[in-house]
Write an enzyme that holds these catalytic residues in place. Structure first.
Site, PDB file in Angstrom:
ATOM      1  N   ASN A  13       5.507  10.008  -4.763  1.00  0.00           N
ATOM      2  CA  ASN A  13       4.303   9.213  -4.496  1.00  0.00           C
ATOM      3  C   ASN A  13       3.661   9.778  -3.239  1.00  0.00           C
ATOM      4  O   ASN A  13       4.181   9.594  -2.146  1.00  0.00           O
ATOM      5  CB  ASN A  13       4.726   7.746  -4.295  1.00  0.00           C
ATOM      6  CG  ASN A  13       3.596   6.877  -3.802  1.00  0.00           C
ATOM      7  OD1 ASN A  13       2.433   7.275  -3.801  1.00  0.00           O
ATOM      8  ND2 ASN A  13       3.943   5.666  -3.355  1.00  0.00           N
ATOM      9  N   LYS A  15       0.902   8.954  -1.874  1.00  0.00           N
ATOM     10  CA  LYS A  15       0.108   7.962  -1.122  1.00  0.00           C
ATOM     11  C   LYS A  15      -1.255   8.562  -0.767  1.00  0.00           C
ATOM     12  O   LYS A  15      -1.774   9.365  -1.531  1.00  0.00           O
ATOM     13  CB  LYS A  15       0.897   7.473   0.102  1.00  0.00           C
ATOM     14  CG  LYS A  15       2.304   7.003  -0.303  1.00  0.00           C
ATOM     15  CD  LYS A  15       3.021   6.214   0.735  1.00  0.00           C
ATOM     16  CE  LYS A  15       4.367   5.775   0.190  1.00  0.00           C
ATOM     17  NZ  LYS A  15       5.115   4.942   1.108  1.00  0.00           N
ATOM     18  N   HIS A  99       3.082  -1.280  -6.201  1.00  0.00           N
ATOM     19  CA  HIS A  99       3.761  -0.749  -5.016  1.00  0.00           C
ATOM     20  C   HIS A  99       3.616  -1.750  -3.875  1.00  0.00           C
ATOM     21  O   HIS A  99       2.597  -2.440  -3.768  1.00  0.00           O
ATOM     22  CB  HIS A  99       3.140   0.602  -4.634  1.00  0.00           C
ATOM     23  CG  HIS A  99       3.904   1.299  -3.547  1.00  0.00           C
ATOM     24  ND1 HIS A  99       3.745   0.978  -2.230  1.00  0.00           N
ATOM     25  CD2 HIS A  99       4.856   2.250  -3.611  1.00  0.00           C
ATOM     26  CE1 HIS A  99       4.577   1.733  -1.500  1.00  0.00           C
ATOM     27  NE2 HIS A  99       5.257   2.509  -2.325  1.00  0.00           N
ATOM     28  N   GLU A 101       2.867  -1.459  -0.899  1.00  0.00           N
ATOM     29  CA  GLU A 101       1.662  -1.296  -0.069  1.00  0.00           C
ATOM     30  C   GLU A 101       0.456  -1.920  -0.761  1.00  0.00           C
ATOM     31  O   GLU A 101      -0.439  -2.452  -0.111  1.00  0.00           O
ATOM     32  CB  GLU A 101       1.442   0.197   0.250  1.00  0.00           C
ATOM     33  CG  GLU A 101       2.438   0.663   1.301  1.00  0.00           C
ATOM     34  CD  GLU A 101       2.848   2.119   1.198  1.00  0.00           C
ATOM     35  OE1 GLU A 101       2.131   2.912   0.563  1.00  0.00           O
ATOM     36  OE2 GLU A 101       3.901   2.472   1.773  1.00  0.00           O
ATOM     37  N   GLU A 171      12.241  -0.947  -4.638  1.00  0.00           N
ATOM     38  CA  GLU A 171      11.870  -0.391  -3.343  1.00  0.00           C
ATOM     39  C   GLU A 171      11.945  -1.485  -2.281  1.00  0.00           C
ATOM     40  O   GLU A 171      10.962  -2.210  -2.064  1.00  0.00           O
ATOM     41  CB  GLU A 171      10.448   0.175  -3.402  1.00  0.00           C
ATOM     42  CG  GLU A 171      10.287   1.302  -4.395  1.00  0.00           C
ATOM     43  CD  GLU A 171       9.194   2.269  -3.967  1.00  0.00           C
ATOM     44  OE1 GLU A 171       9.486   3.457  -3.852  1.00  0.00           O
ATOM     45  OE2 GLU A 171       8.069   1.816  -3.715  1.00  0.00           O
ATOM     46  N   GLY A 177       9.374   4.192   4.254  1.00  0.00           N
ATOM     47  CA  GLY A 177       8.737   4.873   5.375  1.00  0.00           C
ATOM     48  C   GLY A 177       9.413   4.594   6.709  1.00  0.00           C
ATOM     49  O   GLY A 177       8.858   4.910   7.760  1.00  0.00           O
ATOM     50  N   SER A 217      12.783   5.828   1.783  1.00  0.00           N
ATOM     51  CA  SER A 217      13.411   6.827   2.659  1.00  0.00           C
ATOM     52  C   SER A 217      14.394   7.751   1.941  1.00  0.00           C
ATOM     53  O   SER A 217      15.416   8.128   2.507  1.00  0.00           O
ATOM     54  CB  SER A 217      14.075   6.143   3.857  1.00  0.00           C
ATOM     55  OG  SER A 217      13.095   5.458   4.629  1.00  0.00           O
TER      56      SER A 217
END
Ligand code: PGA
Length: 255
Positions: A13, A15, A99, A101, A171, A177, A217
């Site tokens: 991904n 992003k 996701h 985010e 996730e 991250g 991560s």
């Protein structure tokens, strides 16, 4: 739960990183590095603007292209949105849905995730439906409750046939991250739980076929430990997928 043999999926991904030019130079390096990786599905999800170039570069390779988001609508007055049909026409095979985010910054709800998943399936795309708990959920012992709610509100609303065409990604938000990867055991326990939700809703056969990716991560130095867990059917990689060599070493972790 007895395990069926499931084909691994190694997905990147990107992003909001990489211009068209950067996409080109990354893929020119990446594609030859993974050309021999035959026993997994490989996916990269660039930003919308780089999808067409990525599709052109990946043509004839073992790497498929995905998008990072999709509209629930077929068409209409939905400024700034991109439909599943448009993504399929551009050559996408996959799309990431829900996701964290998107959920966090753009207020996507479980219901939107369900509608986007249906739209993706309707256009023949494979949705990668993401879910995961916040750090405070885990600390408060609420992980399973949150995962169950996200499951039932999203993929749980599909029919069995629709469900058989999705991928899921676990996730945990505290691992995205942050460099704080879930231990393989923590990830496997969450995957087992998601699979048990799938079994309750759709039956054991569907549950055993479901491929669940881990994300958060993932790096070249922790991929082996994660993939040693039979429950993990692949990974969804953010930061480490931006570098061709590091993503290739994740894909090729067995060699
Ligand atoms: P990360 O991101 O690998 O950079 O933690 C994972 C993701 O958000 O899919």
């Amino acid at each position: 739960m007895t395990m069926a043999k499931r084909r691994r999926v190694m997905a990147g991904n990107w992003k909001m990183y990489k211009t068209i030019a950067e996409t080109r130079s990354c893929l020119e390096l990446f594609l030859p590095l993974v050309a021999e990786a035959k026993d997994c599905d490989i996916v990269i999800a660039p930003p919308f603007t780089a999808i067409a170039s990525a599709v052109e570069l990946c043509a004839g390779s073992n790497v498929a292209v995905g998008a990072q988001n999709v509209s629930w609508g077929k068409d209409g007055a939905l400024t700034g949105e991109v439909s599943a049909g448009m993504l399929a026409e551009a050559g996408c095979k996959y799309v990431i849905v829900g996701h964290s985010e998107r959920r966090h910054f753009f207020h996507e709800t479980d219901d939107m995730v369900a509608r986007k998943t249906l739209a993706a399936l309707g256009a023949g795309l494979t949705p990668i439906v993401c879910m995961g708990e916040m750090p405070e959920d885990r600390e408060g012992g609420l992980t399973e409750e949150v995962l169950r709610r996200q499951f039932l509100g999203g993929p749980g609303s599909l029919t069995g046939e629709e469900f058989s065409r999705i991928l899921m990604a676990y996730e945990p938000i505290w691992a995205i991250g942050t460099g704080r990867v879930a231990t393989p055991e923590i990830a496997a326990a969450a995957h087992r739980f998601i699979r048990s939700c799938a079994a309750e809703q759709f039956g054991m056969e569907h549950a055993l076929r479901l491929r669940i990716l881990y994300g958060g991560s993932v790096k070249p130095d922790n991929i082996k430990g994660l993939m040693a867990q039979e429950e993990l059917d692949g990974v969804l990689v953010g930061g480490a997928s931006l570098d061709a060599t590091s993503f290739a070493s994740i894909v090729n972790y067995t060699s």
